[in-house]
Design a protein around this motif. Structure first.
Motif, PDB file in Angstrom:
ATOM      1  N   GLU A   8       3.582  18.817   9.892  1.00  0.00           N
ATOM      2  CA  GLU A   8       4.636  19.221   8.957  1.00  0.00           C
ATOM      3  C   GLU A   8       4.343  18.717   7.549  1.00  0.00           C
ATOM      4  N   GLU A   9       3.881  17.474   7.438  1.00  0.00           N
ATOM      5  CA  GLU A   9       3.562  16.923   6.120  1.00  0.00           C
ATOM      6  C   GLU A   9       2.410  17.685   5.469  1.00  0.00           C
ATOM      7  N   ALA A  10       1.405  18.019   6.245  1.00  0.00           N
ATOM      8  CA  ALA A  10       0.264  18.769   5.719  1.00  0.00           C
ATOM      9  C   ALA A  10       0.683  20.152   5.246  1.00  0.00           C
ATOM     10  N   ARG A  11       1.515  20.808   6.015  1.00  0.00           N
ATOM     11  CA  ARG A  11       1.977  22.147   5.628  1.00  0.00           C
ATOM     12  C   ARG A  11       2.833  22.090   4.367  1.00  0.00           C
ATOM     13  N   ARG A  12       3.707  21.085   4.261  1.00  0.00           N
ATOM     14  CA  ARG A  12       4.512  20.927   3.047  1.00  0.00           C
ATOM     15  C   ARG A  12       3.628  20.706   1.826  1.00  0.00           C
TER      16      ARG A  12
END
Length: 229
Positions: free
Chosen positions: A108-112
């Motif tokens: 999720e952090e990478a996608r954000r």
């Protein structure tokens, strides 16, 4: 409630400043400062950067080596917060960067991060393990010693305990990557940072290497079919 709003506002302001600084550095033809790039991440992930995420200066070299042979699809095994993939998309044209990561919160952090920097169209972060990857999709592979966490001797070498970490898994994953490399097409690029715990087949030749911390960043290219045993 006001305190929560203040904290959230401060965090958003920090992220906005980081995005502006990263894009301004790239626009000026400069490599963004590593601390500035890490400021885009949540504090818990920034604290792990020195140990687990690729430094930006290293990523700059790694991306050049991964793509200099004409690669158009790059796989980052154990992508974490997506630092290599996002930086690669920011600094190349027409190259897709795919990361596979087993921890959902890191995905999720990478996608954000990819969305905040405007490269979500060329960065795909998949939630899964090596079993969820078809290596034939890719013509370049990046490994920042992704399996060493299974051998972690202390807490500094382990991100968290949310996934199984065992010596048997280390051996299995290393063996699987060795088979991937054996079956890879001629011209496939491999870049490792601090190795991956396994053997690079003789069908690959070392094309570049530089010292990086206590070990090395290395690039190989497959130049011959794998030898039959």
């Amino acid at each position: 409630m006001n305190d929560i709003r203040s904290v959230l506002s401060e965090a958003e302001g920090r992220i906005d400043r980081a995005v502006s600084a990263i894009l301004a550095a790239l626009e000026a033809g400069e490599i963004p400062d590593d601390d500035v790039f890490d400021a885009i991440y949540a504090p818990r992930w920034r604290e792990l950067s020195y140990q687990h995420w690729t430094p930006i200066e290293t990523a700059d070299v790694a991306v050049a080596w991964l793509t200099s042979g004409g690669a158009r699809r790059v796989l980052d095994v154990g992508a974490g917060v997506g630092k290599l993939c996002v930086y690669g998309a920011l600094t190349t044209n027409d190259v897709a960067f795919v990361g596979v990561e087993q921890r959902a919160d890191l995905v999720e952090e990478a996608r954000r991060t990819a969305a905040r920097l405007g490269v979500e169209d060329r960065v795909e972060i998949r939630h899964g393990t090596l079993d969820d990857v078809d290596p034939a999709e890719f013509d370049a592979l990046y490994l920042y010693n992704p399996f060493a966490e299974n051998l972690g001797a202390d807490d500094t070498e382990i991100i968290d305990s949310s996934v199984p970490l065992t010596f048997d898994r280390f051996r299995r994953d290393v063996s699987l990557v060795e088979r991937w490399l054996g079956a890879a097409s001629i011209g496939t690029r491999l870049v490792t940072l601090h190795g991956f715990g396994g053997h690079v087949p003789d069908s690959f030749r070392l094309v570049a290497s530089q010292r990086d911390g206590w070990d090395a960043l290395r690039a190989w290219e497959k130049h011959a079919p794998a030898r039959r045993r």
